[in-house]
Design a protein around this motif. Structure first.
Motif, PDB file in Angstrom:
ATOM      1  N   LEU A  47       7.228  -5.780  -4.170  1.00 48.25           N
ATOM      2  CA  LEU A  47       8.037  -5.698  -5.376  1.00 48.25           C
ATOM      3  C   LEU A  47       7.158  -5.425  -6.589  1.00 48.25           C
ATOM      4  O   LEU A  47       7.481  -4.582  -7.444  1.00 48.25           O
ATOM      5  CB  LEU A  47       8.814  -7.007  -5.568  1.00 48.25           C
ATOM      6  CG  LEU A  47       9.786  -7.056  -6.751  1.00 48.25           C
ATOM      7  CD1 LEU A  47      10.935  -6.082  -6.549  1.00 48.25           C
ATOM      8  CD2 LEU A  47      10.325  -8.490  -6.922  1.00 48.25           C
ATOM      9  N   LEU A  48       6.022  -6.120  -6.658  1.00 47.64           N
ATOM     10  CA  LEU A  48       5.116  -5.951  -7.793  1.00 47.64           C
ATOM     11  C   LEU A  48       4.376  -4.621  -7.727  1.00 47.64           C
ATOM     12  O   LEU A  48       4.243  -3.927  -8.739  1.00 47.64           O
ATOM     13  CB  LEU A  48       4.117  -7.114  -7.822  1.00 47.64           C
ATOM     14  CG  LEU A  48       4.711  -8.509  -8.076  1.00 47.64           C
ATOM     15  CD1 LEU A  48       3.629  -9.568  -7.959  1.00 47.64           C
ATOM     16  CD2 LEU A  48       5.373  -8.564  -9.448  1.00 47.64           C
ATOM     17  N   LYS A  49       3.908  -4.251  -6.557  1.00 45.33           N
ATOM     18  CA  LYS A  49       3.149  -3.009  -6.424  1.00 45.33           C
ATOM     19  C   LYS A  49       4.032  -1.783  -6.580  1.00 45.33           C
ATOM     20  O   LYS A  49       3.633  -0.779  -7.167  1.00 45.33           O
ATOM     21  CB  LYS A  49       2.438  -2.953  -5.066  1.00 45.33           C
ATOM     22  CG  LYS A  49       1.167  -3.787  -4.983  1.00 45.33           C
ATOM     23  CD  LYS A  49       0.477  -3.602  -3.645  1.00 45.33           C
ATOM     24  CE  LYS A  49      -0.850  -4.343  -3.594  1.00 45.33           C
ATOM     25  NZ  LYS A  49      -1.856  -3.756  -4.493  1.00 45.33           N
ATOM     26  N   THR A  55      11.404  -3.882  -2.243  1.00 41.42           N
ATOM     27  CA  THR A  55      10.410  -4.663  -1.496  1.00 41.42           C
ATOM     28  C   THR A  55       9.981  -3.952  -0.218  1.00 41.42           C
ATOM     29  O   THR A  55       9.345  -4.543   0.644  1.00 41.42           O
ATOM     30  CB  THR A  55      10.979  -6.048  -1.131  1.00 41.42           C
ATOM     31  OG1 THR A  55      12.119  -5.877  -0.267  1.00 41.42           O
ATOM     32  CG2 THR A  55      11.398  -6.809  -2.379  1.00 41.42           C
ATOM     33  N   THR A  56      10.316  -2.678  -0.092  1.00 42.36           N
ATOM     34  CA  THR A  56      10.137  -1.960   1.158  1.00 42.36           C
ATOM     35  C   THR A  56       8.705  -1.485   1.384  1.00 42.36           C
ATOM     36  O   THR A  56       7.921  -1.325   0.456  1.00 42.36           O
ATOM     37  CB  THR A  56      11.071  -0.746   1.221  1.00 42.36           C
ATOM     38  OG1 THR A  56      10.801   0.109   0.095  1.00 42.36           O
ATOM     39  CG2 THR A  56      12.526  -1.175   1.180  1.00 42.36           C
ATOM     40  N   VAL A  57       8.410  -1.234   2.657  1.00 43.38           N
ATOM     41  CA  VAL A  57       7.211  -0.517   3.085  1.00 43.38           C
ATOM     42  C   VAL A  57       7.706   0.756   3.758  1.00 43.38           C
ATOM     43  O   VAL A  57       8.856   0.824   4.199  1.00 43.38           O
ATOM     44  CB  VAL A  57       6.364  -1.351   4.065  1.00 43.38           C
ATOM     45  CG1 VAL A  57       5.792  -2.558   3.371  1.00 43.38           C
ATOM     46  CG2 VAL A  57       7.165  -1.780   5.292  1.00 43.38           C
ATOM     47  N   PRO A  58       6.836   1.755   3.834  1.00 46.82           N
ATOM     48  CA  PRO A  58       5.424   1.785   3.479  1.00 46.82           C
ATOM     49  C   PRO A  58       5.203   1.981   1.982  1.00 46.82           C
ATOM     50  O   PRO A  58       6.099   2.413   1.259  1.00 46.82           O
ATOM     51  CB  PRO A  58       4.900   2.995   4.261  1.00 46.82           C
ATOM     52  CG  PRO A  58       6.080   3.922   4.301  1.00 46.82           C
ATOM     53  CD  PRO A  58       7.274   3.026   4.477  1.00 46.82           C
ATOM     54  N   LEU A  59       3.980   1.690   1.575  1.00 51.02           N
ATOM     55  CA  LEU A  59       3.520   1.944   0.218  1.00 51.02           C
ATOM     56  C   LEU A  59       2.065   2.390   0.325  1.00 51.02           C
ATOM     57  O   LEU A  59       1.308   1.805   1.098  1.00 51.02           O
ATOM     58  CB  LEU A  59       3.653   0.689  -0.641  1.00 51.02           C
ATOM     59  CG  LEU A  59       3.231   0.796  -2.117  1.00 51.02           C
ATOM     60  CD1 LEU A  59       4.115  -0.115  -2.981  1.00 51.02           C
ATOM     61  CD2 LEU A  59       1.746   0.421  -2.324  1.00 51.02           C
ATOM     62  N   VAL A  60       1.715   3.433  -0.414  1.00 53.31           N
ATOM     63  CA  VAL A  60       0.322   3.869  -0.450  1.00 53.31           C
ATOM     64  C   VAL A  60      -0.242   3.638  -1.841  1.00 53.31           C
ATOM     65  O   VAL A  60       0.485   3.713  -2.844  1.00 53.31           O
ATOM     66  CB  VAL A  60       0.147   5.354  -0.044  1.00 53.31           C
ATOM     67  CG1 VAL A  60       0.550   5.574   1.399  1.00 53.31           C
ATOM     68  CG2 VAL A  60       0.918   6.284  -0.972  1.00 53.31           C
ATOM     69  N   GLN A  61      -1.534   3.353  -1.874  1.00 54.37           N
ATOM     70  CA  GLN A  61      -2.215   3.119  -3.148  1.00 54.37           C
ATOM     71  C   GLN A  61      -3.563   3.810  -3.127  1.00 54.37           C
ATOM     72  O   GLN A  61      -4.303   3.742  -2.148  1.00 54.37           O
ATOM     73  CB  GLN A  61      -2.406   1.628  -3.391  1.00 54.37           C
ATOM     74  CG  GLN A  61      -3.100   1.307  -4.708  1.00 54.37           C
ATOM     75  CD  GLN A  61      -3.132  -0.178  -5.014  1.00 54.37           C
ATOM     76  OE1 GLN A  61      -2.572  -0.981  -4.289  1.00 54.37           O
ATOM     77  NE2 GLN A  61      -3.790  -0.546  -6.089  1.00 54.37           N
ATOM     78  N   ARG A  62      -3.859   4.498  -4.206  1.00 52.90           N
ATOM     79  CA  ARG A  62      -5.189   5.077  -4.414  1.00 52.90           C
ATOM     80  C   ARG A  62      -5.559   4.837  -5.861  1.00 52.90           C
ATOM     81  O   ARG A  62      -4.919   5.366  -6.766  1.00 52.90           O
ATOM     82  CB  ARG A  62      -5.201   6.585  -4.109  1.00 52.90           C
ATOM     83  CG  ARG A  62      -6.606   7.171  -4.047  1.00 52.90           C
ATOM     84  CD  ARG A  62      -6.574   8.673  -3.826  1.00 52.90           C
ATOM     85  NE  ARG A  62      -5.986   9.347  -4.971  1.00 52.90           N
ATOM     86  CZ  ARG A  62      -5.644  10.644  -4.987  1.00 52.90           C
ATOM     87  NH1 ARG A  62      -5.817  11.382  -3.913  1.00 52.90           N
ATOM     88  NH2 ARG A  62      -5.125  11.184  -6.069  1.00 52.90           N
ATOM     89  N   GLY A  63      -6.541   3.979  -6.059  1.00 51.08           N
ATOM     90  CA  GLY A  63      -6.875   3.576  -7.417  1.00 51.08           C
ATOM     91  C   GLY A  63      -5.694   2.834  -8.022  1.00 51.08           C
ATOM     92  O   GLY A  63      -5.140   1.916  -7.423  1.00 51.08           O
ATOM     93  N   SER A  64      -5.258   3.264  -9.198  1.00 53.92           N
ATOM     94  CA  SER A  64      -4.124   2.621  -9.855  1.00 53.92           C
ATOM     95  C   SER A  64      -2.785   3.262  -9.487  1.00 53.92           C
ATOM     96  O   SER A  64      -1.732   2.772  -9.884  1.00 53.92           O
ATOM     97  CB  SER A  64      -4.299   2.686 -11.377  1.00 53.92           C
ATOM     98  OG  SER A  64      -4.359   4.041 -11.812  1.00 53.92           O
ATOM     99  N   LYS A  65      -2.834   4.343  -8.706  1.00 59.08           N
ATOM    100  CA  LYS A  65      -1.613   5.056  -8.318  1.00 59.08           C
ATOM    101  C   LYS A  65      -0.986   4.414  -7.100  1.00 59.08           C
ATOM    102  O   LYS A  65      -1.645   4.204  -6.076  1.00 59.08           O
ATOM    103  CB  LYS A  65      -1.935   6.526  -8.014  1.00 59.08           C
ATOM    104  CG  LYS A  65      -0.719   7.359  -7.603  1.00 59.08           C
ATOM    105  CD  LYS A  65       0.275   7.500  -8.751  1.00 59.08           C
ATOM    106  CE  LYS A  65       1.444   8.379  -8.356  1.00 59.08           C
ATOM    107  NZ  LYS A  65       2.430   8.506  -9.471  1.00 59.08           N
ATOM    108  N   ARG A  66       0.302   4.110  -7.187  1.00 57.85           N
ATOM    109  CA  ARG A  66       1.027   3.498  -6.086  1.00 57.85           C
ATOM    110  C   ARG A  66       2.321   4.269  -5.854  1.00 57.85           C
ATOM    111  O   ARG A  66       3.031   4.589  -6.806  1.00 57.85           O
ATOM    112  CB  ARG A  66       1.354   2.040  -6.402  1.00 57.85           C
ATOM    113  CG  ARG A  66       0.115   1.173  -6.597  1.00 57.85           C
ATOM    114  CD  ARG A  66       0.455  -0.112  -7.295  1.00 57.85           C
ATOM    115  NE  ARG A  66      -0.729  -0.935  -7.536  1.00 57.85           N
ATOM    116  CZ  ARG A  66      -0.746  -2.015  -8.308  1.00 57.85           C
ATOM    117  NH1 ARG A  66       0.363  -2.408  -8.927  1.00 57.85           N
ATOM    118  NH2 ARG A  66      -1.861  -2.711  -8.471  1.00 57.85           N
TER     119      ARG A  66
END
Length: 258
Positions: A47-49, A55-66
């Motif tokens: 939820l925060l990211k 609240t779902t997945v998947p989620l990708v993150q690179r640096g500050s980008k989500r």
């Protein structure tokens, strides 16, 4: 790629949407670090990211980008790491349309499997806590009597909505049966995100041997047994064939516990 620019993929082990993006990254040879989340415990971090009220997945993150949600992740990966061989420009509209239609039944597939699956508490808890820390495992196991009804309410796991899900899944399986008569791949002569999406989203029903959860005899018997409705379907055999031909070993590097 430096650690600050490393791509992190947040998943849940049983999530077929997570498998879709994991497979895409593996197929395209995009380096990533997988962080396996524990169901129920995952809700606040995602939820925060995600920043989208989801609240779902998947989620990708690179640096500050989500980026959260599998079709949005596909679009972002194409922009950041493209051109991708799974998204050929000449067939893009058709490929994306097929991606949408199978993404649309993903929740229905989960709903359809969990209704009988929840009769097998030990199996569900073992799957949910596979990558849990000791304290997460204790919380999930102790809180299961509360988590289960909340999960069923959120995902609409009830006879009415499962019946609707079955009808929609059946319609897409019949569409897929007709489509594969034209050739091995859904669009063109090679694997695309259309094939990856269809195979991933139907994998919990087809139970390909390559998947470390869906492919187990216990999952096949206790959760996917309801898929006997489509036991003779060429579409589910196609899923297994696509996995055998293109997926390879899943989790060649085991995920980190998030």
């Amino acid at each position: 790629m430096s650690n600050t620019n490393a791509l992190t993929l947040y998943t849940i082990n049983m999530s077929h949407y997570s498998e879709k993006i994991r497979w895409l990254l593996d197929y395209e040879g995009i380096p990533y670090i997988e962080q396996a989340l524990t169901p129920a415990i995952h809700t606040l971090p995602m939820l925060l990211k995600g920043g989208r009220g989801q609240t779902t997945v998947p989620l990708v993150q690179r640096g500050s980008k989500r980026v959260q949600d599998s079709p949005r992740i596909v679009d972002w990966l194409a922009q950041e790491y493209g051109p991708l061989k799974s998204l050929p420009a000449e067939s893009l509209d058709e490929i994306i349309a097929i991606q949408r239609r199978f993404d649309a039944i993903g929740k229905g597939v989960a709903r359809y499997l969990y209704l009988p699956g929840f009769a097998h508490k030990a199996l569900i808890l073992d799957i949910w806590t596979q990558f849990a820390t000791p304290w997460e495992s204790r919380i999930v196991r102790a809180g299961y009597p509360i988590i289960k009804p909340m999960f069923k309410l959120k995902l609409k796991i009830n006879k009415k909505h499962v019946a609707i899900a079955e009808q929609r899944i059946d319609a897409e399986i019949k569409w897929l049966e007709a489509r594969i008569k034209q050739g091995r791949y859904l669009v063109g002569d090679s694997l695309t995100i259309a094939d990856i999406t269809a195979a991933s989203l139907l994998a919990p029903l087809a139970c390909p041997e390559e998947h470390p959860i869906y492919g187990t005899s216990e999952f096949r018997e206790k959760m996917a047994g309801v898929a006997k409705l489509w036991a003779d379907s060429p579409a589910l055999q196609w899923v297994r064939d696509i996995y055998a031909a293109h997926r390879g070993q899943i989790w060649q590097v085991m995920p980190n516990a998030a």
